[in-house]
Design a protein around this motif. Structure first.
Motif, mmCIF file in Angstrom:
data_model
loop_
_atom_site.group_PDB
_atom_site.id
_atom_site.type_symbol
_atom_site.label_atom_id
_atom_site.label_comp_id
_atom_site.label_asym_id
_atom_site.label_seq_id
_atom_site.Cartn_x
_atom_site.Cartn_y
_atom_site.Cartn_z
ATOM 1 N N ILE A 224 0.838 -1.207 0.000
ATOM 2 C CA ILE A 224 0.000 0.000 0.000
ATOM 3 C C ILE A 224 0.870 1.254 0.000
ATOM 4 C CG2 ILE A 224 -1.721 1.312 1.302
ATOM 5 C CD1 ILE A 224 -2.803 -1.370 2.319
ATOM 6 N N ALA A 225 1.958 1.229 0.785
ATOM 7 C CA ALA A 225 2.855 2.386 0.835
ATOM 8 C C ALA A 225 3.503 2.643 -0.522
ATOM 9 C CB ALA A 225 3.930 2.171 1.897
ATOM 10 N N LEU A 226 3.887 1.591 -1.226
ATOM 11 C CA LEU A 226 4.498 1.754 -2.545
ATOM 12 C C LEU A 226 3.497 2.280 -3.566
ATOM 13 C CD1 LEU A 226 6.677 -1.490 -2.771
ATOM 14 C CD2 LEU A 226 7.514 0.856 -2.717
ATOM 15 N N VAL A 227 2.260 1.791 -3.486
ATOM 16 C CA VAL A 227 1.248 2.179 -4.467
ATOM 17 C C VAL A 227 0.725 3.584 -4.204
ATOM 18 C CG1 VAL A 227 -1.055 1.637 -5.357
ATOM 19 C CG2 VAL A 227 0.582 -0.205 -4.933
ATOM 20 N N LEU A 228 0.512 3.922 -2.931
ATOM 21 C CA LEU A 228 -0.187 5.160 -2.593
ATOM 22 C C LEU A 228 0.686 6.231 -1.950
ATOM 23 C CD1 LEU A 228 -3.484 3.674 -1.082
ATOM 24 C CD2 LEU A 228 -3.065 4.418 -3.431
ATOM 25 N N GLY A 229 1.916 5.896 -1.565
ATOM 26 C CA GLY A 229 2.667 6.826 -0.747
ATOM 27 C C GLY A 229 3.911 7.418 -1.347
ATOM 28 N N VAL A 230 4.870 6.606 -1.755
ATOM 29 C CA VAL A 230 6.227 7.089 -1.975
ATOM 30 C C VAL A 230 6.326 8.083 -3.129
ATOM 31 C CG1 VAL A 230 6.926 5.164 -3.481
ATOM 32 C CG2 VAL A 230 8.639 6.339 -2.083
ATOM 33 N N GLU A 231 5.542 7.911 -4.196
ATOM 34 C CA GLU A 231 5.566 8.862 -5.299
ATOM 35 C C GLU A 231 4.574 10.001 -5.078
ATOM 36 O OE1 GLU A 231 7.883 8.797 -7.179
ATOM 37 O OE2 GLU A 231 8.548 6.745 -7.485
ATOM 38 N N GLN A 232 3.407 9.676 -4.502
ATOM 39 C CA GLN A 232 2.373 10.697 -4.327
ATOM 40 C C GLN A 232 2.733 11.702 -3.245
ATOM 41 O OE1 GLN A 232 2.017 7.497 -4.699
ATOM 42 N NE2 GLN A 232 0.190 6.934 -5.860
ATOM 43 N N TRP A 233 3.301 11.241 -2.127
ATOM 44 C CA TRP A 233 3.558 12.118 -0.990
ATOM 45 C C TRP A 233 5.018 12.454 -0.801
ATOM 46 C CZ3 TRP A 233 -0.540 14.520 0.685
ATOM 47 C CH2 TRP A 233 -1.789 13.913 0.509
ATOM 48 N N GLY A 234 5.901 11.759 -1.490
ATOM 49 C CA GLY A 234 7.321 12.087 -1.404
ATOM 50 C C GLY A 234 8.032 11.381 -0.267
ATOM 51 N N ARG A 235 9.357 11.426 -0.314
ATOM 52 C CA ARG A 235 10.184 10.717 0.683
ATOM 53 C C ARG A 235 10.107 11.411 2.032
ATOM 54 N NH1 ARG A 235 9.819 9.548 -4.429
ATOM 55 N NH2 ARG A 235 11.701 9.069 -5.604
ATOM 56 N N LYS A 236 10.189 12.732 2.037
ATOM 57 C CA LYS A 236 10.268 13.495 3.274
ATOM 58 C C LYS A 236 9.010 13.325 4.119
ATOM 59 C CE LYS A 236 11.300 18.225 4.785
ATOM 60 N NZ LYS A 236 12.733 18.174 5.109
ATOM 61 N N ALA A 237 7.836 13.458 3.506
ATOM 62 C CA ALA A 237 6.579 13.327 4.244
ATOM 63 C C ALA A 237 6.440 11.935 4.850
ATOM 64 C CB ALA A 237 5.384 13.620 3.331
ATOM 65 N N MET A 238 6.872 10.906 4.118
ATOM 66 C CA MET A 238 6.781 9.540 4.641
ATOM 67 C C MET A 238 7.709 9.346 5.831
ATOM 68 S SD MET A 238 6.361 7.247 1.191
ATOM 69 C CE MET A 238 5.916 5.758 2.092
ATOM 70 N N LEU A 239 8.929 9.897 5.728
ATOM 71 C CA LEU A 239 9.867 9.769 6.837
ATOM 72 C C LEU A 239 9.345 10.481 8.088
ATOM 73 C CD1 LEU A 239 13.253 10.370 4.963
ATOM 74 C CD2 LEU A 239 12.386 8.191 5.809
ATOM 75 N N VAL A 240 8.726 11.654 7.895
ATOM 76 C CA VAL A 240 8.266 12.434 9.039
ATOM 77 C C VAL A 240 6.999 11.831 9.642
ATOM 78 C CG1 VAL A 240 7.314 14.669 9.744
ATOM 79 C CG2 VAL A 240 9.339 14.579 8.280
ATOM 80 N N TRP A 241 5.949 11.663 8.838
ATOM 81 C CA TRP A 241 4.672 11.187 9.396
ATOM 82 C C TRP A 241 4.750 9.724 9.817
ATOM 83 C CZ3 TRP A 241 2.012 14.874 11.117
ATOM 84 C CH2 TRP A 241 1.888 16.081 10.437
ATOM 85 N N GLY A 242 5.433 8.899 9.011
ATOM 86 C CA GLY A 242 5.614 7.509 9.418
ATOM 87 C C GLY A 242 6.426 7.409 10.700
ATOM 88 N N GLY A 243 7.490 8.233 10.798
ATOM 89 C CA GLY A 243 8.309 8.230 12.004
ATOM 90 C C GLY A 243 7.540 8.669 13.233
ATOM 91 N N LEU A 244 6.682 9.692 13.092
ATOM 92 C CA LEU A 244 5.869 10.131 14.227
ATOM 93 C C LEU A 244 4.919 9.029 14.678
ATOM 94 C CD1 LEU A 244 5.020 13.811 13.200
ATOM 95 C CD2 LEU A 244 6.514 13.067 15.071
ATOM 96 N N GLY A 245 4.349 8.300 13.709
ATOM 97 C CA GLY A 245 3.489 7.169 14.070
ATOM 98 C C GLY A 245 4.254 6.087 14.801
ATOM 99 N N GLN A 246 5.467 5.771 14.323
ATOM 100 C CA GLN A 246 6.294 4.769 14.997
ATOM 101 C C GLN A 246 6.642 5.208 16.419
ATOM 102 O OE1 GLN A 246 8.955 4.422 11.156
ATOM 103 N NE2 GLN A 246 9.669 2.953 12.671
ATOM 104 N N ALA A 247 7.061 6.465 16.569
ATOM 105 C CA ALA A 247 7.454 6.959 17.885
ATOM 106 C C ALA A 247 6.284 6.918 18.860
ATOM 107 C CB ALA A 247 7.996 8.385 17.760
ATOM 108 N N ALA A 248 5.096 7.334 18.397
ATOM 109 C CA ALA A 248 3.923 7.326 19.270
ATOM 110 C C ALA A 248 3.603 5.909 19.741
ATOM 111 C CB ALA A 248 2.718 7.924 18.527
#
Length: 407
Positions: A224-248
């Motif tokens: 799902i991340a490959l299909v809907l995330g990495v090109e549509q939202w970019g690398r930076k947004a995934m690192l930030v929002w995904g990281g915040l989810g992991q940290a929480a």
């Protein structure tokens, strides 16, 4: 053969296999990034991670099936012979299919084989070799490699440390791979049954939920991340929002174990178990897929082989480090284990926001402009955290977007 000689042969085989894994893990991200169109580069490079998690999940189900069929008698040779035999299949498939693949166009250009590079670019793009977009890309590649000959390892190392900007760019693979491991993903991968037991779930259920179903969730989330995330939202947004989810998720589990870690199965235990699954979903949308295209894009073309190799060394080094310290932490301070990983993940998020510009969508030859003022460009690119970045076609000019980052 004697048990001692058999063990020696096994260790030699594992050493040879490890050597092969080390080479392929360094070469594959570089090869994909150098061959991919800019608007698909993140998705294609990120598929390296998809097949990694697929392999991890498959290994559990193979072992699970063997144990179900043959039992857990260690004297049954089928248990290890079949498992080792199955490991040969991916290697054989790689040898078979790679034989028909072209060298990457950027590698060909570095060797002065520009005509071959032009035909490879056209083949990959599915257009005629005389296409204007192909000609434009080849000209950009020519300009990038002009005046550069083949560099030895020593010359590459000297070039990588020739300026602060160059040193930082060449350090990005190491930083990304270190942070990827320090988010705690392999602590969960390797010790998930023990972690599920800490959360109140023991026995066979811990093994099945902790490794089997957990692995399937990783595969689905990565797709799902490959299909809907990495090109549509970019690398930076995934690192930030995904990281915040992991940290929480990590901080919540740490808090749960600090105040409710008595080993009993309660309503809060089920919520903590659910949080562990939310953690892997956040990882799949964050520090799982995005680091692979990001590290391949950020580095200079002529130093990519060296820097990706250093990045993979960091990956394996921190992988081993996490695998050694996690059981010690779980035995001494179970709740603190998750708090530590939560805090290091917040550090990774801060780095992505302050010191990493968005690299998605740019031609590889243009990315160096993003690092002229890396802090200013990174802060400027934070606007893409709340909106989708523009979709750039490979033939479109991209200098305006870079210039905007300089103010």
């Amino acid at each position: 053969s004697t048990p001692r000689s058999a063990l020696t042969n096994l260790n030699i085989g594992r050493a040879i296999g490890g050597f092969g894994v080390g080479i392929t893990s360094s070469v594959i991200p570089s090869y994909i990034s150098e061959s991919s169109p800019s608007h698909l580069r993140g998705r294609l490079t990120g598929m390296y991670q998809l097949f990694t998690v697929f392999g991890i999940a498959s290994s559990f189900w193979v072992n699970y099936g063997l144990l179900r069929h043959f039992g857990d008698d260690p004297d049954r040779p089928q248990l290890w012979q079949i498992a080792f035999g199955i490991q040969m299949i991916p290697g054989c498939l790689l040898l078979y299919f790679i034989a028909s693949q072209y060298e990457s166009p950027r590698w060909l250009a570095e060797q002065g084989r520009f005509e071959e590079a032009r035909h490879v670019v056209a083949y990959i793009r599915g257009v005629d070799a005389n296409n204007a977009g192909v000609q434009e890309e080849i000209q950009a590649i020519k300009k990038d490699v002009q005046g550069r000959g083949k560099l030895s390892i020593r010359e590459q190392a000297k070039e990588a440390t020739s300026s602060r900007k160059m040193l930082y760019r060449c350090s990005i693979p190491v930083i990304l791979m270190a942070f990827q491991q320090l988010t705690g993903i392999n602590a969960v991968n390797y010790y998930s049954p023990a972690i599920f037991k800490e959360l109140g779930l023991g026995g066979a259920s811990a093994g099945l939920l902790g490794t089997g179903i957990y692995g399937i969730v990783k595969i689905i989330a990565t797709v799902i991340a490959l299909v809907l995330g990495v090109e549509q939202w970019g690398r930076k947004a995934m690192l930030v929002w995904g990281g915040l989810g992991q940290a929480a998720c990590m901080l919540f589990i740490g808090g749960y174990l600090a105040f409710h870690g008595d080993g009993g199965l309660t309503v809060m235990s089920y919520f903590a178990i659910l949080t562990l699954y939310l953690y892997i979903i956040s990882f799949s949308f964050g520090w799982s897929v995005a680091p692979w295209p990001a590290m391949a894009e950020a580095v200079p073309n002529h130093l990519r082989s060296l820097t990706i190799a250093l990045g993979m060394m960091a990956n394996w080094f921190f992988n081993i480090l996490i695998s050694k310290i996690t059981p010690l932490l779980l035995n001494s301070i179970p709740w603190g284990t998750f708090v530590i990983f939560g805090i290091t993940t917040l550090g990774a998020v801060a780095w992505a926001m302050l010191l990493f510009p968005e690299t998605g969508g740019y031609a590889i030859e243009d990315i160096h402009k993003l690092f002229d003022d890396v802090v200013k460009q990174s802060l400027h690119d934070n606007r893409w955290l709340l909106q989708r970045p523009p979709v750039r076609k490979p033939s479109e000019p991209e200098d305006e977007e870079v210039a905007a980052g300089r103010g």
